[in-house]
Design a protein around this motif. Structure first.
Motif, mmCIF file in Angstrom:
data_model
loop_
_atom_site.group_PDB
_atom_site.id
_atom_site.type_symbol
_atom_site.label_atom_id
_atom_site.label_comp_id
_atom_site.label_asym_id
_atom_site.label_seq_id
_atom_site.Cartn_x
_atom_site.Cartn_y
_atom_site.Cartn_z
ATOM 1 N N TRP A 119 0.848 -1.186 0.000
ATOM 2 C CA TRP A 119 0.000 0.000 0.000
ATOM 3 C C TRP A 119 0.887 1.240 0.000
ATOM 4 C CZ3 TRP A 119 -5.269 -0.284 -0.322
ATOM 5 C CH2 TRP A 119 -5.986 0.907 -0.181
ATOM 6 N N VAL A 126 1.336 5.775 -0.640
ATOM 7 C CA VAL A 126 0.776 7.074 -0.272
ATOM 8 C C VAL A 126 1.075 8.074 -1.376
ATOM 9 C CG1 VAL A 126 0.839 8.993 1.358
ATOM 10 C CG2 VAL A 126 1.032 6.645 2.198
ATOM 11 N N ASP A 170 1.011 11.867 -1.593
ATOM 12 C CA ASP A 170 0.919 13.093 -0.806
ATOM 13 C C ASP A 170 0.832 14.270 -1.769
ATOM 14 O OD1 ASP A 170 1.342 15.334 0.831
ATOM 15 O OD2 ASP A 170 2.586 14.197 2.216
ATOM 16 N N CYS A 197 -3.509 2.812 -2.480
ATOM 17 C CA CYS A 197 -2.791 3.937 -1.891
ATOM 18 C C CYS A 197 -3.756 4.871 -1.180
ATOM 19 C CB CYS A 197 -2.002 4.710 -2.941
ATOM 20 S SG CYS A 197 -3.020 5.618 -4.116
ATOM 21 N N ASP A 198 -3.217 5.643 -0.253
ATOM 22 C CA ASP A 198 -3.916 6.764 0.353
ATOM 23 C C ASP A 198 -3.609 8.012 -0.466
ATOM 24 O OD1 ASP A 198 -4.826 5.210 2.463
ATOM 25 O OD2 ASP A 198 -3.150 5.751 3.777
ATOM 26 N N THR A 212 -3.526 11.935 0.291
ATOM 27 C CA THR A 212 -3.554 12.765 1.478
ATOM 28 C C THR A 212 -2.913 14.108 1.205
ATOM 29 O OG1 THR A 212 -3.023 12.766 3.844
ATOM 30 C CG2 THR A 212 -1.373 11.803 2.359
ATOM 31 N N ARG A 232 -7.886 5.365 -1.134
ATOM 32 C CA ARG A 232 -8.554 5.946 0.025
ATOM 33 C C ARG A 232 -8.199 7.423 0.108
ATOM 34 N NH1 ARG A 232 -7.293 2.827 5.276
ATOM 35 N NH2 ARG A 232 -5.174 3.235 4.543
ATOM 36 N N ILE A 256 -8.075 10.745 2.361
ATOM 37 C CA ILE A 256 -8.043 11.168 3.757
ATOM 38 C C ILE A 256 -8.444 12.637 3.820
ATOM 39 C CG2 ILE A 256 -6.596 11.432 5.805
ATOM 40 C CD1 ILE A 256 -4.859 9.157 4.779
ATOM 41 N N ASP A 295 -12.515 4.097 -0.680
ATOM 42 C CA ASP A 295 -12.539 4.305 0.762
ATOM 43 C C ASP A 295 -12.311 5.787 1.068
ATOM 44 O OD1 ASP A 295 -12.680 3.763 3.448
ATOM 45 O OD2 ASP A 295 -10.824 2.609 3.566
ATOM 46 N N LEU A 347 -11.204 8.228 4.677
ATOM 47 C CA LEU A 347 -10.841 8.275 6.092
ATOM 48 C C LEU A 347 -11.158 9.678 6.575
ATOM 49 C CD1 LEU A 347 -9.613 6.901 8.573
ATOM 50 C CD2 LEU A 347 -7.357 7.691 7.815
ATOM 51 N N TYR A 376 -16.633 3.277 5.337
ATOM 52 C CA TYR A 376 -15.464 4.163 5.347
ATOM 53 C C TYR A 376 -14.857 4.135 6.739
ATOM 54 C CZ TYR A 376 -19.488 6.714 7.026
ATOM 55 O OH TYR A 376 -20.641 7.040 7.696
#
Length: 225
Positions: A18, A20, A22, A79-80, A82, A107, A109, A134, A136, A172
């Motif tokens: 997973w 990220v 940014d 991945c997130d 964010t 996801r 955030i 998803d 968050l 979620y």
């Protein structure tokens, strides 16, 4: 390691699959415990705790899409996305769409303040149509007054976004930074999560990072037990 359709298990000691993405530190919120909010302290143009977040640039959409391509190319499964506040980035729906095309779960955030606009064409609808898997949400208080004091935002807005997802049968996650201002609210925050489609809620103990590096600076912010 796969754990059945739609499930992946992370073996202890193995690198996570997973990633990220940014998008940068730009943010319209005023979370009083934010680790990044003093980045520009002492720099020309500094207008207080949150000035750096207001002036911070976003990563370009082109660079963000290229990162998603690389994540998929290296065999990651999701991945997130964010920041900062990623829902302020105009390229976010396109990023979610690219991730979905690449087979990446994604996801977002967010503090959930900008997902539902006053007019039609809500950002939330666009992200769902693009294939987001998803969210968050940050739920740092159990009352409108407490949420505004902690973040500068509206609890009603994030709860409205959560309710919209509930109506669509979409689950979620949520998180709460535990600090001196919300310690007594924690049971009610848990009740809010239980009443909505929250499948996992993180209660994060406030940590003395960056600006919060001395007892004098964290006084009044870090919860006492």
């Amino acid at each position: 390691m796969s754990g059945g359709p739609g499930y992946f298990f992370h073996p202890p000691g193995a690198l996570s699959r997973w990633g990220v993405l940014d998008l940068g530190r730009r943010c319209a919120h005023s979370c009083r415990f934010c680790y990044y909010s003093f980045m520009a302290a002492g720099q020309k143009g500094d207008g207080g705790q949150f000035d750096a977040l207001r002036r911070a640039p976003f990563r370009s959409t082109a660079d963000s899409l290229a990162i998603l391509d690389r994540l998929a190319g290296h065999g990651l499964v999701g991945c997130d996305i964010t920041g900062g506040e990623p829902t302020l980035h105009e390229g976010l729906p396109g990023m979610v769409r690219r991730a979905a095309e690449l087979g990446l779960a994604v996801r977002v955030i967010t503090l959930g303040q900008f997902l539902l606009g006053r007019d039609g064409g809500h950002l939330l609808d666009r992200l769902l149509a693009a294939g987001v898997t998803d969210f968050l949400f940050s739920v740092h208080a159990a009352s409108e007054e407490g949420f505004r004091a902690a973040t500068g935002g509206s609890l009603g807005r994030v709860l409205a976004a959560m309710a919209a997802l509930d109506g669509a049968g979409f689950q979620y996650g949520a998180n709460t930074v535990v600090h001196a201002g919300n310690l007594d609210d924690l049971p009610r925050i848990a009740e809010i999560a239980a009443a909505h489609g929250v499948y996992h809620h993180n209660f994060i103990v406030f940590n003395a990072y960056h600006r919060w590096d001395t007892p004098e600076r964290i006084a009044g912010k870090q919860a006492a037990y």
